[in-house]
Design a protein around this motif. Structure first.
Motif, PDB file in Angstrom:
ATOM      1  N   ALA A   1       5.111 -24.642  18.661  1.00 30.83           N
ATOM      2  CA  ALA A   1       4.842 -23.981  19.592  1.00 30.83           C
ATOM      3  C   ALA A   1       4.029 -24.763  20.876  1.00 30.83           C
ATOM      4  O   ALA A   1       4.317 -24.551  21.960  1.00 30.83           O
ATOM      5  CB  ALA A   1       3.540 -23.225  19.197  1.00 30.83           C
ATOM      6  N   GLU A   2       3.748 -26.001  20.484  1.00 30.86           N
ATOM      7  CA  GLU A   2       3.266 -26.862  21.600  1.00 30.86           C
ATOM      8  C   GLU A   2       4.316 -27.434  22.468  1.00 30.86           C
ATOM      9  O   GLU A   2       4.311 -27.395  23.714  1.00 30.86           O
ATOM     10  CB  GLU A   2       2.707 -28.258  21.138  1.00 30.86           C
ATOM     11  CG  GLU A   2       1.006 -27.851  20.433  1.00 30.86           C
ATOM     12  CD  GLU A   2       0.287 -28.883  19.679  1.00 30.86           C
ATOM     13  OE1 GLU A   2      -0.713 -29.196  19.828  1.00 30.86           O
ATOM     14  OE2 GLU A   2       1.439 -29.794  19.111  1.00 30.86           O
ATOM     15  N   VAL A   3       5.413 -27.776  21.839  1.00 28.75           N
ATOM     16  CA  VAL A   3       6.867 -28.230  22.492  1.00 28.75           C
ATOM     17  C   VAL A   3       7.293 -26.996  23.427  1.00 28.75           C
ATOM     18  O   VAL A   3       7.807 -27.194  24.596  1.00 28.75           O
ATOM     19  CB  VAL A   3       7.731 -28.755  21.664  1.00 28.75           C
ATOM     20  CG1 VAL A   3       9.122 -28.915  22.316  1.00 28.75           C
ATOM     21  CG2 VAL A   3       7.290 -29.887  20.604  1.00 28.75           C
ATOM     22  N   GLU A   4       7.337 -25.866  22.857  1.00 28.81           N
ATOM     23  CA  GLU A   4       7.993 -24.708  23.629  1.00 28.81           C
ATOM     24  C   GLU A   4       6.881 -24.326  24.860  1.00 28.81           C
ATOM     25  O   GLU A   4       7.583 -23.988  25.638  1.00 28.81           O
ATOM     26  CB  GLU A   4       7.999 -23.465  22.587  1.00 28.81           C
ATOM     27  CG  GLU A   4       8.925 -23.546  21.612  1.00 28.81           C
ATOM     28  CD  GLU A   4       9.036 -22.514  20.528  1.00 28.81           C
ATOM     29  OE1 GLU A   4       8.093 -21.789  20.373  1.00 28.81           O
ATOM     30  OE2 GLU A   4      10.021 -22.361  19.771  1.00 28.81           O
ATOM     31  N   ALA A   5       5.708 -24.462  24.559  1.00 23.76           N
ATOM     32  CA  ALA A   5       4.815 -24.381  25.721  1.00 23.76           C
ATOM     33  C   ALA A   5       5.063 -25.413  26.844  1.00 23.76           C
ATOM     34  O   ALA A   5       5.067 -24.858  27.977  1.00 23.76           O
ATOM     35  CB  ALA A   5       3.268 -24.394  25.343  1.00 23.76           C
ATOM     36  N   LEU A   6       5.293 -26.772  26.281  1.00 28.33           N
ATOM     37  CA  LEU A   6       5.572 -27.588  27.479  1.00 28.33           C
ATOM     38  C   LEU A   6       6.809 -27.192  28.301  1.00 28.33           C
ATOM     39  O   LEU A   6       6.927 -27.490  29.515  1.00 28.33           O
ATOM     40  CB  LEU A   6       5.642 -28.903  26.756  1.00 28.33           C
ATOM     41  CG  LEU A   6       4.497 -29.671  26.242  1.00 28.33           C
ATOM     42  CD1 LEU A   6       4.854 -30.876  25.606  1.00 28.33           C
ATOM     43  CD2 LEU A   6       3.381 -30.031  27.188  1.00 28.33           C
ATOM     44  N   ALA A   7       8.004 -26.792  27.517  1.00 32.75           N
ATOM     45  CA  ALA A   7       9.102 -26.416  28.190  1.00 32.75           C
ATOM     46  C   ALA A   7       8.888 -25.281  29.043  1.00 32.75           C
ATOM     47  O   ALA A   7       9.399 -25.136  30.034  1.00 32.75           O
ATOM     48  CB  ALA A   7      10.016 -26.063  26.847  1.00 32.75           C
ATOM     49  N   ALA A   8       7.999 -24.251  28.646  1.00 37.62           N
ATOM     50  CA  ALA A   8       7.820 -23.170  29.608  1.00 37.62           C
ATOM     51  C   ALA A   8       6.901 -23.490  30.604  1.00 37.62           C
ATOM     52  O   ALA A   8       7.409 -23.251  31.910  1.00 37.62           O
ATOM     53  CB  ALA A   8       6.886 -21.974  28.767  1.00 37.62           C
TER      54      ALA A   8
END
Length: 293
Positions: free
Chosen positions: A279-286
């Motif tokens: 979830a943290e990685v996906e948030a950074l990508a977003a």
């Protein structure tokens, strides 16, 4: 640079996990897992992605995965950076591979041993001088093994201190290859004594790379060095700011490493390699995507 550095993700997979790597991998496993004895005679190189069977179970990605002729599974990982809880990740990957062998209704007699071979470019066990460690489930009173279904093998490259003149066993030769091949200009004796080592050097020759592979290799090398520098900076800042701020600095360094890998690796792989949650990685990508619009 004549030879690729086997410690890099790209080179390690190319040398040990490609279609032509089978004889190399057989000798490599005999050297590091079986004390230079010719125990492994045949194997099959498998897809290193371990897909979960249940929704919500964590995906795992390995560098190389192989199945020996007797059904034993070997999970091989080369790790340059030292992420948070790395030792737990190793155990999780092995336990998951062990449990994924069975489908519903199948008996436990179908389970075959799983070996996790982990090579690190950092010291994992500072309390021990040996570069090669083997772990199994043992009784703590008399050392009686609880079968041989789970085995963890660790190779800590910084602890290997032998020079070319001191290399004696196949274990020595392959460990030296992992540690030093990227700095060599030619294949020196005694590394020229093994046809499989010679083959590994041939695969690692930079002259055999395409322009696309050169570009990928360069990007990975920059990412690794950037990651090391970020961690070094975080440690220095942490010493000055105190324990609480140090923890936040380390966490921020993991986020920076993750940002540098976006677009190069799948989000799940970035999460596994940095210690962040998916979830943290996906948030950074977003966040990065939003910043670009």
């Amino acid at each position: 640079m004549r030879f690729l550095d086997p410690k890099t993700d790209f080179a390690f997979k190319k040398i040990f996990g490609s279609a032509e790597s089978k004889p190399i991998l057989i000798e490599f496993l005999n050297a590091l897992v079986y004390d230079s004895q010719p125990i492994v005679q045949d194997l099959e190189i498998l897809d290193p992605y371990q897909a979960p069977q249940l929704q919500g179970v964590k995906d795992t990605f390995l560098d190389v995965k192989a199945q020996l002729a007797d059904g034993t599974m070997v999970l091989i990982e080369m790790q340059v950076l030292n992420p948070l809880d790395f030792n737990k990740r190793v155990l999780y990957n092995v336990a998951k591979a062990y449990s994924l062998q069975l489908q519903r209704g199948q008996g436990y007699s179908r389970l075959r041993p799983v070996i996790g071979l982990t090579i690190t470019d950092f010291v994992l066990f500072p309390e021990r001088d040996r570069f090669l460690s083997h772990y199994q489930l043992l009784d703590r009173e008399d050392g009686l093994p609880y079968g041989d279904d789970i085995e963890l093998v660790f190779v800590e490259l910084p602890k290997f201190a032998k020079s070319l003149g001191d290399l004696e066993t196949l274990t020595d030769l392959w460990t030296f290859f992992l540690q030093q091949a990227g700095d060599l200009e030619e294949i020196p004796p005694p590394l020229d004594s093994s046809p499989n080592l010679d083959h590994a050097f041939h695969i690692a020759e930079t002259i055999n790379l395409s322009m696309e592979e050169f570009d990928l290799l360069e990007k990975q090398a920059f990412r690794v060095e950037d990651g090391r520098n970020v961690v070094r900076r975080a440690i220095l800042e942490g010493l000055q700011q105190g324990r609480a701020e140090a923890l936040e600095a380390v966490q921020e360094s993991r986020r920076e490493i993750a940002r540098s890998l976006l677009g190069l690796l799948p989000a799940a792989v970035i999460a596994e390699r940095t210690g962040l949650t998916l979830a943290e990685v996906e948030a950074l990508a977003a966040d990065d995507a939003a910043a670009e619009t």
